[in-house]
Design an enzyme around this catalytic site. Structure first.
Site, mmCIF file in Angstrom:
data_model
loop_
_atom_site.group_PDB
_atom_site.id
_atom_site.type_symbol
_atom_site.label_atom_id
_atom_site.label_comp_id
_atom_site.label_asym_id
_atom_site.label_seq_id
_atom_site.Cartn_x
_atom_site.Cartn_y
_atom_site.Cartn_z
ATOM 1 N N ASP A 402 0.850 -1.193 0.000
ATOM 2 C CA ASP A 402 0.000 0.000 0.000
ATOM 3 C C ASP A 402 0.885 1.243 0.000
ATOM 4 O O ASP A 402 2.107 1.149 0.175
ATOM 5 C CB ASP A 402 -0.899 -0.036 1.243
ATOM 6 C CG ASP A 402 -2.086 0.915 1.144
ATOM 7 O OD1 ASP A 402 -2.351 1.441 0.046
ATOM 8 O OD2 ASP A 402 -2.756 1.117 2.176
ATOM 9 N N GLU A 405 2.474 4.837 -4.278
ATOM 10 C CA GLU A 405 2.410 5.692 -5.482
ATOM 11 C C GLU A 405 3.754 6.391 -5.805
ATOM 12 O O GLU A 405 3.967 6.639 -7.008
ATOM 13 C CB GLU A 405 1.299 6.741 -5.315
ATOM 14 C CG GLU A 405 -0.093 6.180 -5.357
ATOM 15 C CD GLU A 405 -0.435 5.344 -4.112
ATOM 16 O OE1 GLU A 405 -1.133 4.332 -4.263
ATOM 17 O OE2 GLU A 405 0.025 5.692 -3.009
ATOM 18 N N ASP A 476 -8.881 3.413 -2.232
ATOM 19 C CA ASP A 476 -9.729 3.837 -1.112
ATOM 20 C C ASP A 476 -11.057 4.415 -1.607
ATOM 21 O O ASP A 476 -11.235 5.635 -1.708
ATOM 22 C CB ASP A 476 -8.984 4.868 -0.266
ATOM 23 C CG ASP A 476 -7.759 4.279 0.396
ATOM 24 O OD1 ASP A 476 -7.644 3.039 0.441
ATOM 25 O OD2 ASP A 476 -6.896 5.054 0.859
#
Length: 787
Positions: A402, A405, A476
């Site tokens: 997670d 990015e 999300d």
């Protein structure tokens, strides 16, 4: 920019073209796939998506005409003009995809002046990109793919950016960027289909006809001009061509296809056990429980908080004894802390990204001050891969990547943060979109080496080709009905973009889910490859039993249906490892000649044989369902319906409209608490009579031994006439030790008076609208005589 064509030379499958000002090349990858390349930054492709490209040696002709070069393969005619304008034709000389020759024309908007009460036309400035390809629009194009961008299935008339973005605000249709960058799209016209993959991992832009209805374009301000034109007779061919380049989704371990429960966060150990007991007590199958960031000591990766989990090894071992696997989250941000071995080792070996002065770059994430592993450094990837042993040795079954990015709390990483970039050097503008991709690759390779099992890796951020290493989820989302609706086109476009193993947070991550929303969402999650319920810390509980008895029953019904369909899902993934086709498919993939399916956003195919039309609006108890041409059977009532039309289906809260294509053979498992709960010696086949061929695949469900030939194949050929239904069963390959003893055949909608297997009479049972027959799991012909 390029100028006039001066000369050309042939180098194997490549034609190097000298223009007045630059060099360009046309490379024939296959007769249907053509690469267009020109060096702006690197002399070579330097692709992170395409890692083992195999060009197919093929015949082609090239000739020089007055104002262009013409390259002819067995499938395509490519014409290259001055300024490196390139047009693609089929062998009938029909233009498939042509470059736009004019200038970009800015979008015109109107400004309303309240003082003068008159409209003034204002032209927006046109941002020219250093590298841009502008293609003509014929007028009827539909565009699909581009990963899991928000909005509808057809991307015509929208614009997007490829820049991996952790966006905390509720995702809406206007978002240009989300967590993933998949610069590939499929164009569908009335007569033709093709795809374009722009293999540029810098920030790229795609305008699919929003700026002007005369053209669409893609481009970037950095990297190379490097795109692949992929021809196909249909959309399936194009998906196959794209995954030929970037890789197929590999066959996962079977348990990963089971139901998975997650929350930010389940802790301490007693709470995790309570969740597990809830599934067994409520008779709901479950294979996986996820641990979010709070299992760690001070959010330090590769650690356990010993107050919350005093003995992780024993805890995980006990869990496995009851059929549960645990997947733990790992973020890339490494806590900056003296004495913390991961940080210290990374610093000693210079495995972290730096600023422009060579000083390790620091930002803030969950642990506070944190540093970022440089996954573009092969040595750092190897180190990260080796660290997976810490988790695997503890008994963790999969890793959830997670915040990759990469996300940061103290503002985004500056463009000038420096990376190794496989020894070439490079900054954040080049590495950003592939950071999550390379993290997943390191995680996958580490788990594979340590366990010798098929790795289960989940990632939020990725690039084209990440499907080789990881499953994905859409990030999300919110507990909104609009996010349930939007999840279907997002997952379908991910599938068209190579990602067969994908899902969303069932029930929604943020905001409070309602019992009706969860009841409808589990009916979609049942058919997505990654089936995970996940929610955020401040929100209400979202487990299947968190609401009322009705919601619990609906969750149980569809989770059990998922486990029943596991062998069909596994077969579909096995086929997809060869074809590149996804599990969750928009109807347009198989029925592109039917204009009615081009814009369907609230239906999908599960494999090729099952059509699902879920309710995605609050309060609705009927659903308009479009059925393509053919005969379809209502899964719940067994009613046969002739397709090519829309029908209105009653859909009470506990019913998701499902239809099986006539001539389908669907393998089913018996009820299980988890995958592997029991050894399955009798496999059920749910048969919908007609003309069909089906291959069922079996292996050990976890290792790579199937690559060495240890698997079984069972082939079923079904033929039907007015008097008889025949099912020929073959076993063309049986090299895996665990074999079935018997097959239970359920024949739907059939009135019969005799059943024979290998010319011997067989007893059968009638049950409502079906006939049940049990036969040995061997080769032979099942012959059913109709009344």
């Amino acid at each position: 920019m390029f100028g006039k064509i001066i000369s050309y030379e042939i180098d194997s499958n490549k034609i190097n073209i000298k223009f007045e000002d630059k060099i360009g090349s046309i490379e024939i990858i296959t007769p249907d796939i053509i690469n267009i390349f020109s060096s702006f930054r690197y002399e070579d492709h330097f692709s992170r998506a395409i890692e083992d490209l195999k060009t197919i040696e093929c015949n082609f002709d090239i000739k020089r005409e007055n104002d262009y070069l013409e390259v002819v393969t067995d499938k395509l005619i490519v014409k290259i003009y001055d300024n490196f304008k390139v047009d693609f034709y089929n062998k009938d000389l029909e233009l498939l995809c042509g470059d736009y020759r004019g200038e970009r024309k800015p979008l015109v908007r109107c400004e309303y002046n309240l003082a003068s009460i008159e409209d003034h036309k204002v032209e927006e400035s046109t941002d020219e990109l250093n590298i841009q390809v502008i293609k003509k629009l014929k007028g009827d194009e539909k565009f699909y793919g581009l990963g899991d961008k928000t909005g509808y299935l057809n991307k015509r008339g929208y614009e997007y950016e490829m820049w991996n973005t952790d966006e905390p605000m509720p995702h809406v249709e206007s978002f240009k960027a989300l967590y993933k960058s998949i610069p590939f799209f499929i164009a569908l016209t009335e007569n033709n289909t093709f795809g374009i993959f722009f293999d540029n991992n810098f920030k790229t832009h795609f305008d699919m006809g929003k700026e002007n209805e005369e053209y669409y374009y893609f481009g970037s301000n950095d990297g190379n001009l490097d795109y692949y034109f992929i021809n196909g007779n249909n959309m399936m061919d194009v998906v196959g061509g794209y995954t030929y380049l970037t890789g197929k989704t590999p066959l996962p371990q079977m348990w990963t296809l089971g139901y998975q429960q997650s929350r930010w966060s389940y802790y301490p150990e007693s709470r995790v056990k309570e969740i597990a007991e809830g599934f067994r007590k409520n008779d709901i199958p479950c294979d996986v429980i996820h641990l979010d960031i709070d299992y760690m000591e001070k959010y330090k990766v590769f650690t356990w908080d010993k107050e919350k989990f005093s003995d992780p090894n024993k805890f995980l071992s006990d869990f496995k004894d009851d059929g549960f696997k645990v997947v733990t989250i790992i973020d890339p941000g490494v806590k900056k802390e003296k004495g913390y071995d991961i940080y210290e080792e990374g610093m000693r070996n210079r495995y972290f990204a730096t600023d422009k002065d060579g000083i390790t770059y620091v930002n803030k994430v969950w642990p506070g001050d944190a540093v970022y592993p440089d996954f573009s450094n092969s040595k750092a990837r190897t180190w990260w891969a080796e660290n997976q042993k810490i988790m695997m040795d503890a008994g963790v079954s999969g890793i959830w990547n997670d915040m990759n990015e990469p996300a940061s709390f103290n503002g985004p990483l500056p463009d000038d943060v420096q990376f190794n970039n496989e020894g070439r050097g490079g900054d954040h503008t080049e590495i950003h979109n592939i950071y999550g991709h390379l993290m997943s690759k390191a995680t996958y390779e580490g788990i594979k080496k340590i366990t010798n099992k098929r790795p289960f890796v989940i990632t939020r951020a990725c690039y084209a080709g990440s499907q080789k290493y990881s499953t994905v989820w859409t990030g999300d989302n919110q507990s909104f009905w609009e996010h349930l609706r939007m999840s279907i086109p997002m997952l379908c476009n991910l599938g068209l973009s190579g990602f067969s193993f994908s899902g969303v947070d069932v029930g929604g991550f943020s905001a409070d889910c309602t019992k009706e929303l969860l009841s409808r969402w589990v009916q979609v999650g049942c058919f997505s490859t990654l089936f995970r319920n996940h929610s955020s810390m401040p929100t209400r509980d979202q487990e299947p039993w968190a609401f009322d008895e009705q919601t619990l029953n609906i969750n149980r019904k569809y989770i059990k249906l998922r486990y029943k369909l596991i062998p069909y899902l596994y077969d579909t993934l096995w086929q997809g490892e060869t074809t590149g086709l996804p599990v969750m498919r928009p109807l347009v993939l198989h029925y592109s000649n039917d204009k009615n399916v081009h814009e369907i956003n609230d239906e999908f195919l599960f494999g090729e044989n099952i059509l699902v039309s879920p309710v995605v609006e609050q309060g609705k108890r009927t659903k308009e369902v479009y059925l393509p041409n053919g005969v379809w059977i209502d899964y719940w009532t067994k009613e046969e319906i002739i397709g090519g039309k829309s029908i209105l289906r009653e859909a009470p809260l506990d019913l998701c409209p499902m239809y099986i294509k006539k001539g389908s053979i669907i393998p089913n498992y018996p009820e299980q608490r988890y995958i592997g709960d029991k050894q399955i010696k009798e496999l059920t086949f749910d048969v919908y009579p007609g003309e069909a061929e089906y291959i069922h695949y079996v292996d050990d469900g976890e290792t790579f031994e199937y690559k060495d030939g240890k698997y079984n194949l069972y082939q079923f050929n079904m033929t039907e006439n007015e008097d008889k239904l025949n099912i020929e069963i073959k076993t063309p390959y049986l090299e895996y030790e665990n074999k079935y003893d018997t097959f239970k055949i359920i024949l739907n909608n059939l009135d019969i008076n005799k059943v024979k297997f290998n010319n011997m009479d067989v007893e059968y049972k009638e049950n409502n609208k079906s006939i049940q027959v049990i036969i040995p799991a061997i080769q032979g012909i099942l012959s059913i005589k109709k009344k």
